[in-house]
Scaffold this motif. Structure first.
Motif, mmCIF file in Angstrom:
data_model
loop_
_atom_site.group_PDB
_atom_site.id
_atom_site.type_symbol
_atom_site.label_atom_id
_atom_site.label_comp_id
_atom_site.label_asym_id
_atom_site.label_seq_id
_atom_site.Cartn_x
_atom_site.Cartn_y
_atom_site.Cartn_z
ATOM 1 N N UNK A 168 31.605 29.691 24.861
ATOM 2 C CA UNK A 168 31.433 30.008 26.287
ATOM 3 C C UNK A 168 32.585 29.445 27.121
ATOM 4 N N UNK A 169 32.939 30.177 28.175
ATOM 5 C CA UNK A 169 33.848 29.689 29.209
ATOM 6 C C UNK A 169 33.112 29.750 30.535
ATOM 7 N N UNK A 203 29.896 35.575 34.445
ATOM 8 C CA UNK A 203 29.653 36.997 34.202
ATOM 9 C C UNK A 203 28.262 37.239 33.621
ATOM 10 N N UNK A 204 27.800 36.333 32.748
ATOM 11 C CA UNK A 204 26.479 36.487 32.133
ATOM 12 C C UNK A 204 25.359 36.314 33.153
ATOM 13 N N UNK A 205 25.515 35.316 34.011
ATOM 14 C CA UNK A 205 24.442 34.961 34.945
ATOM 15 C C UNK A 205 24.534 35.728 36.260
ATOM 16 N N UNK A 206 25.742 36.172 36.604
ATOM 17 C CA UNK A 206 25.940 36.848 37.887
ATOM 18 C C UNK A 206 26.296 35.900 39.004
ATOM 19 N N UNK A 244 20.809 33.174 44.554
ATOM 20 C CA UNK A 244 21.214 33.778 45.816
ATOM 21 C C UNK A 244 21.800 35.160 45.581
ATOM 22 N N UNK A 245 22.326 35.745 46.633
ATOM 23 C CA UNK A 245 22.967 37.057 46.510
ATOM 24 C C UNK A 245 24.473 36.870 46.390
ATOM 25 N N UNK A 246 25.065 37.526 45.401
ATOM 26 C CA UNK A 246 26.495 37.390 45.128
ATOM 27 C C UNK A 246 27.197 38.740 45.248
ATOM 28 N N UNK A 247 28.312 38.742 45.963
ATOM 29 C CA UNK A 247 29.164 39.931 46.055
ATOM 30 C C UNK A 247 30.275 39.827 45.022
ATOM 31 N N UNK A 248 30.512 40.897 44.283
ATOM 32 C CA UNK A 248 31.597 40.934 43.308
ATOM 33 C C UNK A 248 32.837 41.524 43.980
ATOM 34 N N UNK A 284 36.708 40.572 40.665
ATOM 35 C CA UNK A 284 35.601 40.172 39.802
ATOM 36 C C UNK A 284 34.980 38.850 40.196
ATOM 37 N N UNK A 285 35.626 38.103 41.089
ATOM 38 C CA UNK A 285 35.071 36.831 41.558
ATOM 39 C C UNK A 285 33.755 37.086 42.280
ATOM 40 N N UNK A 286 32.775 36.197 42.052
ATOM 41 C CA UNK A 286 31.469 36.339 42.685
ATOM 42 C C UNK A 286 31.391 35.385 43.889
ATOM 43 N N UNK A 287 31.105 35.950 45.048
ATOM 44 C CA UNK A 287 30.980 35.154 46.269
ATOM 45 C C UNK A 287 29.521 35.062 46.683
#
Length: 349
Positions: free
Chosen positions: A75-76, A82-85, A114-118, A154-157
């Motif tokens: 894992x990284x 990416x797996x968890x969102x 929470x809610x994440x924007x990609x 691809x970064x999750x905010x």
């Protein structure tokens, strides 16, 4: 005929002056920007847009439940995100991980729900915040973003809990009310997102428009030495003015048309008039968290992405924005916070 034409024009102009107003003066013209058609010699539709308008944002936020993730062999941190969102920076912050973010098999990591924007290609932080009707500064704090504030595809905010669940239902008025652009927003949220492995574009040595979808590299470091941008009388000093009013810099009275000079070497991060209170505004990034701001200009001679040297003329002073006499509003910021310019400027006789 030439004299008759001139006389006719003078009579027409005189007719526009309201009666009984001997002191009438026409309003000052708006700041002339290098991105204006009159400067670039192009049609308005061809003029470059702001970076946060260049790539429209399509809200794609996904709900992530709070929980625990047990690290698997191989894992990284990015892979776990990416797996968890969830966002990798959020995971790191929640679990006390620091660069280079070493994790080991069997480790239990807290996942912040929470809610994440990609983030998609070319999106800016300001545009993302505006799409969700949320203040960008809240996203900066929630996601522990740091200089140079360049997002990655691809970064999750993580979005604030107060952000509307259905941003598409926001009216124009609601969206506008939630979007209050300020200097810190531009400093931290105006760079387009880069793909993994891509590098930011080197600043330009020429006075030419930089495409708004280009991410500009910021200076690597700065000594912290500044010079006065204009020579004039300080109308308002740094600090509290009472009644809840605070001046984040100095307001320096000068004649209209006085050259504004760069206070130090750097790269132009912004040149425009989209923050009404400041009118024509220039922001210069000097590196190492140092930024200078120059407001109320009547003419802007530089554009985003241009390298400047200390003493270069970057614009002409005026009274654009919310002021009633020609002046320059000048700020020095370190790590996003305004500091007293008098501490960093040479003493004047």
């Amino acid at each position: 005929m030439r004299h008759i034409a001139i006389l006719t024009l003078l009579l027409a102009v005189t007719a526009c002056i309201p009666p009984g107003r001997a002191d009438y003066a026409p309003p000052p013209p708006p700041p002339q920007l290098l991105t204006d058609p009159v400067v670039l010699g192009m049609a308005p539709a061809q003029a470059p847009t702001s970076t946060w308008q260049a790539a429209p944002v399509k809200p794609n936020a996904q709900q992530v439940e709070s929980g625990t993730y047990i690290v698997q062999p191989g894992d990284t941190l990015r892979g776990i995100a990416n797996k968890t969102g969830a966002g990798s920076q959020i995971i790191a912050s929640a679990n006390g991980l620091v660069d280079p973010y070493v994790i080991h098999s069997g480790q239990r990591l807290k996942i912040t729900g929470g809610r994440y924007h990609s983030v998609n290609s070319g999106e800016t932080g300001i545009a993302i915040a505006r799409a969700y009707g949320a203040p960008w500064r809240e996203l900066v704090a929630l996601n522990a973003l740091e200089e140079p504030y360049i997002l990655r595809v691809g970064q999750k905010l993580l979005l604030p809990a107060s952000a509307p669940i259905d941003p598409a239902s926001l009216s124009i008025d609601q969206r506008a009310a939630a979007f209050n652009l300020d200097i810190d927003d531009i400093v931290t949220g105006s760079q387009p997102a880069l793909a993994d492995g891509a590098t930011a574009r080197e600043p330009s040595d020429w006075r030419k428009a930089i495409t708004p979808n280009a991410t500009i590299a910021t200076p690597a470091g700065f000594s912290g030495r500044f010079q006065w941008p204009v020579d004039g009388t300080v109308l308002s000093s740094f600090g509290s003015k009472g009644g809840g009013k605070v001046n984040d810099g100095l307001n320096i009275g000068v004649a209209r048309g006085t050259p504004i000079r760069a206070s130090a070497d750097g790269v132009v991060a912004y040149s425009g008039d989209e923050i009404g209170v400041f009118g024509g505004l220039i922001l210069i990034n000097h590196g190492s968290g140092w930024v200078t701001a120059y407001g109320h200009a009547d003419k802007l001679n530089v554009t985003r992405g241009q390298k400047v040297k200390a003493g270069d003329i970057i614009g002409l002073a005026g009274e654009s924005g919310y002021v009633q006499q020609p002046q320059l509003h000048f700020e020095i910021r370190k790590d996003r916070k305004p500091v007293d310019p008098n501490i960093h400027l040479p003493k004047r006789g």
